[in-house]
Motif scaffolding. Sequence first.
Motif, mmCIF file in Angstrom:
data_model
loop_
_atom_site.group_PDB
_atom_site.id
_atom_site.type_symbol
_atom_site.label_atom_id
_atom_site.label_comp_id
_atom_site.label_asym_id
_atom_site.label_seq_id
_atom_site.Cartn_x
_atom_site.Cartn_y
_atom_site.Cartn_z
ATOM 1 N N ALA A 249 53.810 -17.260 62.709
ATOM 2 C CA ALA A 249 53.973 -16.795 61.329
ATOM 3 C C ALA A 249 53.516 -17.834 60.310
ATOM 4 O O ALA A 249 53.065 -17.476 59.226
ATOM 5 C CB ALA A 249 55.430 -16.425 61.068
ATOM 6 N N CYS B 70 63.316 -13.719 51.769
ATOM 7 C CA CYS B 70 62.690 -12.525 52.357
ATOM 8 C C CYS B 70 61.848 -12.894 53.576
ATOM 9 O O CYS B 70 61.842 -12.169 54.580
ATOM 10 C CB CYS B 70 61.839 -11.794 51.324
ATOM 11 S SG CYS B 70 62.798 -10.925 50.089
ATOM 12 N N GLU B 71 61.154 -14.028 53.491
ATOM 13 C CA GLU B 71 60.351 -14.494 54.631
ATOM 14 C C GLU B 71 61.243 -14.762 55.848
ATOM 15 O O GLU B 71 60.922 -14.352 56.968
ATOM 16 C CB GLU B 71 59.594 -15.765 54.256
ATOM 17 C CG GLU B 71 58.823 -16.372 55.402
ATOM 18 C CD GLU B 71 58.276 -17.746 55.088
ATOM 19 O OE1 GLU B 71 58.011 -18.484 56.064
ATOM 20 O OE2 GLU B 71 58.121 -18.102 53.913
ATOM 21 N N GLU C 150 64.226 -13.502 56.422
ATOM 22 C CA GLU C 150 64.757 -12.219 56.879
ATOM 23 C C GLU C 150 63.736 -11.458 57.720
ATOM 24 O O GLU C 150 64.093 -10.837 58.724
ATOM 25 C CB GLU C 150 65.219 -11.375 55.696
ATOM 26 C CG GLU C 150 66.520 -11.851 55.095
ATOM 27 C CD GLU C 150 66.981 -11.012 53.918
ATOM 28 O OE1 GLU C 150 66.336 -9.977 53.603
ATOM 29 O OE2 GLU C 150 67.985 -11.396 53.302
ATOM 30 N N LYS C 151 62.454 -11.497 57.323
ATOM 31 C CA LYS C 151 61.408 -10.836 58.105
ATOM 32 C C LYS C 151 61.277 -11.468 59.489
ATOM 33 O O LYS C 151 61.116 -10.770 60.487
ATOM 34 C CB LYS C 151 60.072 -10.873 57.363
ATOM 35 C CG LYS C 151 59.998 -9.884 56.209
ATOM 36 C CD LYS C 151 58.764 -10.063 55.357
ATOM 37 C CE LYS C 151 57.480 -9.850 56.094
ATOM 38 N NZ LYS C 151 56.295 -9.953 55.196
ATOM 39 N N GLU D 177 64.237 -10.291 61.544
ATOM 40 C CA GLU D 177 64.042 -8.901 61.976
ATOM 41 C C GLU D 177 63.029 -8.817 63.115
ATOM 42 O O GLU D 177 63.225 -8.077 64.080
ATOM 43 C CB GLU D 177 63.583 -8.041 60.799
ATOM 44 C CG GLU D 177 64.654 -7.797 59.766
ATOM 45 C CD GLU D 177 64.118 -7.145 58.501
ATOM 46 O OE1 GLU D 177 62.923 -6.750 58.460
ATOM 47 O OE2 GLU D 177 64.894 -7.046 57.535
ATOM 48 N N GLN D 178 61.937 -9.568 62.991
ATOM 49 C CA GLN D 178 60.920 -9.579 64.037
ATOM 50 C C GLN D 178 61.507 -10.102 65.350
ATOM 51 O O GLN D 178 61.288 -9.525 66.412
ATOM 52 C CB GLN D 178 59.739 -10.435 63.597
ATOM 53 C CG GLN D 178 58.565 -10.388 64.534
ATOM 54 C CD GLN D 178 57.402 -11.219 64.018
ATOM 55 O OE1 GLN D 178 57.585 -12.203 63.319
ATOM 56 N NE2 GLN D 178 56.204 -10.825 64.384
ATOM 57 N N ASN E 185 55.876 -5.421 68.296
ATOM 58 C CA ASN E 185 56.165 -6.169 67.076
ATOM 59 C C ASN E 185 55.996 -7.672 67.291
ATOM 60 O O ASN E 185 56.373 -8.467 66.462
ATOM 61 C CB ASN E 185 57.596 -5.856 66.611
ATOM 62 C CG ASN E 185 57.860 -6.298 65.200
ATOM 63 O OD1 ASN E 185 56.937 -6.467 64.419
ATOM 64 N ND2 ASN E 185 59.115 -6.495 64.874
#
Length: 146
Positions: A46, A115-116, A118-119, A122-123, A134
Motif C-alpha cells: 500500500a 481513513c487510510e 481504516e482501509k 478493512e483490507q 482483495n
Amino acid sequence: MNKIDYSIGVFEKSTDNSSRAERAVWAADALGDYKASILVRIIAHAHGVSVIELFYHSRSRAPIATTRQIAMYMMHVIVGRNLTEVGRFFGRDRTTVSHACSRIEDMRDDLKFDCEIEKLEEQFQSILEGDIGNCPFVAEAQANDA
C-alpha cells in the motif's frame, strides 16, 4: 490467543544470504503466524515499499520509517501482539514499538490518515476472511503468471 515467540532460534534456521525481512516473514509463516506475514505485505504494498525495507536496521527515509511504524501499530492493535513480540518481529526494542504506536495514534487525528488506516484494516480483515481477490500482492502474482 496463542503467544507467538519470535526467538532468535527461529530466525537462525534460514540461509546465510537471506535478509532480515525474509527471515522474519519465514519465521511468521513457520510459526503459523500468517496474520503477521500478510499484514507486513499489505502495508508495504500500500505504501510502495518493499517488505525488506520495513526491516532495515537503520531509521531509513521518512516514508519507510512511517510505513514501519504503521505496521508495528497495526500488528499491536489489530493482530493483538504485545509490544515485545512486535519488537522481536521487526528487530526493534519494545520501547521503539511503543513510540511508533503513540505516533500513529496521534497521526490518526488527521481524517485523511485515519481513513487510510481504516482501509488497510478493512483490507486485512477481508483477506483473513478468505477474500484473496482483495489482496493486491496475490492479484499481481496472478497477473504476472498470465
